[in-house]
Design a protein around this motif. Structure first.
Motif, PDB file in Angstrom:
ATOM      1  N   THR A   1      -2.515  11.073   8.668  1.00 31.64           N
ATOM      2  CA  THR A   1      -2.520   9.656   8.287  1.00 31.64           C
ATOM      3  C   THR A   1      -3.886   9.322   7.690  1.00 31.64           C
ATOM      4  OG1 THR A   1      -3.301   8.902  10.457  1.00 31.64           O
ATOM      5  CG2 THR A   1      -0.912   9.069  10.129  1.00 31.64           C
ATOM      6  N   TYR A   2      -3.877   8.401   6.726  1.00 34.31           N
ATOM      7  CA  TYR A   2      -5.099   8.101   5.986  1.00 34.31           C
ATOM      8  C   TYR A   2      -5.412   6.608   6.057  1.00 34.31           C
ATOM      9  CZ  TYR A   2      -3.581  12.574   4.037  1.00 34.31           C
ATOM     10  OH  TYR A   2      -3.149  13.859   3.899  1.00 34.31           O
ATOM     11  N   PRO A   3      -6.687   6.253   6.019  1.00 39.68           N
ATOM     12  CA  PRO A   3      -7.069   4.844   6.108  1.00 39.68           C
ATOM     13  C   PRO A   3      -6.829   4.108   4.797  1.00 39.68           C
ATOM     14  CG  PRO A   3      -9.021   6.178   5.781  1.00 39.68           C
ATOM     15  CD  PRO A   3      -7.875   7.137   5.913  1.00 39.68           C
ATOM     16  N   SER A   4      -6.705   2.782   4.890  1.00 35.61           N
ATOM     17  CA  SER A   4      -6.594   1.947   3.694  1.00 35.61           C
ATOM     18  C   SER A   4      -7.389   0.667   3.923  1.00 35.61           C
ATOM     19  CB  SER A   4      -5.130   1.609   3.383  1.00 35.61           C
ATOM     20  OG  SER A   4      -4.595   0.741   4.353  1.00 35.61           O
ATOM     21  N   THR A   5      -7.873   0.078   2.857  1.00 30.35           N
ATOM     22  CA  THR A   5      -8.727  -1.105   2.976  1.00 30.35           C
ATOM     23  C   THR A   5      -7.992  -2.277   3.601  1.00 30.35           C
ATOM     24  OG1 THR A   5      -8.205  -1.788   0.705  1.00 30.35           O
ATOM     25  CG2 THR A   5     -10.164  -0.415   1.018  1.00 30.35           C
ATOM     26  N   LYS A   6      -6.690  -2.376   3.362  1.00 29.24           N
ATOM     27  CA  LYS A   6      -5.927  -3.505   3.893  1.00 29.24           C
ATOM     28  C   LYS A   6      -5.913  -3.515   5.417  1.00 29.24           C
ATOM     29  CE  LYS A   6      -3.592  -7.008   2.202  1.00 29.24           C
ATOM     30  NZ  LYS A   6      -4.292  -8.005   1.366  1.00 29.24           N
ATOM     31  N   ASN A   7      -6.063  -2.357   6.023  1.00 26.54           N
ATOM     32  CA  ASN A   7      -6.001  -2.274   7.481  1.00 26.54           C
ATOM     33  C   ASN A   7      -7.288  -2.690   8.176  1.00 26.54           C
ATOM     34  OD1 ASN A   7      -3.312  -1.437   7.630  1.00 26.54           O
ATOM     35  ND2 ASN A   7      -3.871   0.693   7.257  1.00 26.54           N
TER      36      ASN A   7
END
Length: 345
Positions: free
Chosen positions: A279-285
């Motif tokens: 799983t990868y991070p995203s700015t929206k989170n």
């Protein structure tokens, strides 16, 4: 604590007000603004009406130092140095959100920020305020050089690897993408809607001012000189930074072991979240919050570790981290007033 904010109507200033207005141990008593002097802050930003309705004042350093326990400064470096000289012996604290106190070497600061004045830089007992890596020093310091937004994402992403000696120190390539708010509140041609919308563009390639800051702090962790290649990009969104970092592993490794290493390194850090393998991070989170999410993947053909780090550039990359440091300086829990649930979508 009585708090003063110099440069209160910029993006980092209004973010400080937004968060501190709900901080149970803080009373904001002074706000300055060059462009909106004598107006209510709630007239400039109606969204905070009822939370803060102070009148914006011209910059009066003697007044802010006299009336405030802690001063947040977002103004240019000459204000930083003047305030620092005034608080030396009176127990007040300065958290500087510019670059004035981020450097160990004053010549580096002068060169990268085109600063012409000479002064006794080492008289200012300052600490680089990346909270997770300098807690004990921050607690005792009077002057904090709050880190830049890009360096926050990059240093947090790389620190466990250098601490454990897992990567080649001069093989690092950083590709970072930031929302437009990172350029500040002042109008600029390149930030016009028609220039940014539906557009993705690199800028300051090989010469961004955050390069020496990143190399300085990573070199301390690695105990030897670290050099990196850094390319920032402007993307058509308001907030957020995603830094994708390419590192050459010294030996064959696997994602699960890297995950376990990061979990252990940041096990006591409330605001660092490590993404599970795959799983990868995203700015929206992390939007609107003080969190940093970190993920990774290994490109097995080349034995390259790819680290992905995301923050909100105005919170963990600026005002939120400044408040996190303030909490430490005054003996409060780090997350006091900062448990902000990210906004989604």
């Amino acid at each position: 604590m009585n708090v003063g904010i110099l440069g209160a109507t910029g993006y980092t200033g209004i973010e400080l007000i937004r968060i501190l207005s709900k901080h149970p141990k803080v009373k904001i008593v002074y706000l300055s603004s060059k462009n909106f002097e004598s107006k209510l802050i709630s007239e400039v930003y109606p969204g905070i009406q009822g939370y803060n309705d102070l009148i914006l004042e011209e910059v009066d350093l003697e007044k802010v130092v006299k009336n405030c326990d802690v001063i947040f400064n977002t103004l240019p470096p000459h204000f930083s140095f003047e305030i620092a000289g005034m608080i030396k012996d009176n127990g007040k604290r300065l958290i500087d959100l510019g670059a004035a106190f981020r450097f160990d070497n004053f010549d580096n600061f002068k060169r990268w920020y085109n600063f012409k004045e000479d002064l006794e830089y080492n008289e200012y007992q300052r600490v680089y305020g990346l909270t997770e890596l300098s807690r004990d020093l921050i607690k005792e310091s009077k002057i904090i050089g709050n880190p830049g937004c890009y360096p926050t994402s990059v240093i947090l992403g790389l620190a466990p690897l250098f601490k454990n000696g897992l990567i080649e120190k001069n093989s690092i390539v950083v590709d970072s993408k930031s929302g437009v708010s990172g350029a500040g509140h002042d109008p600029k041609y390149n930030n016009l809607y028609a220039e940014c919308n539906e557009n993705l563009k690199p800028y300051n390639v090989t010469k961004h001012r955050h390069i020496p800051e990143m190399e300085q702090e990573l070199s301390k962790i690695a105990n030897s000189q670290v050099n990196l290649i850094f390319t920032p990009h402007l993307v058509p969104m308001t907030r957020g930074i995603l830094s994708t970092i390419y590192c050459q592993l010294k030996s064959i490794d696997n994602v699960q072991r890297i995950y376990n290493l990061y979990k252990e390194f940041y096990q006591n850090d409330h605001f660092i979240k490590i993404c599970k393998p795959g799983t990868y991070p995203s700015t929206k989170n992390v939007y609107g919050s003080n969190y940093c999410h970190i993920g990774f993947e290994i490109e097995e053909r080349t034995n390259t570790l790819i680290v992905m780090s995301v923050i909100d550039n105005l919170v963990k990359g600026a005002s939120g981290q400044a408040i996190q440091n303030m909490n430490l300086m005054f003996g409060l829990p780090e997350n006091k007033g900062l448990d902000l649930v990210p906004i989604y979508p």
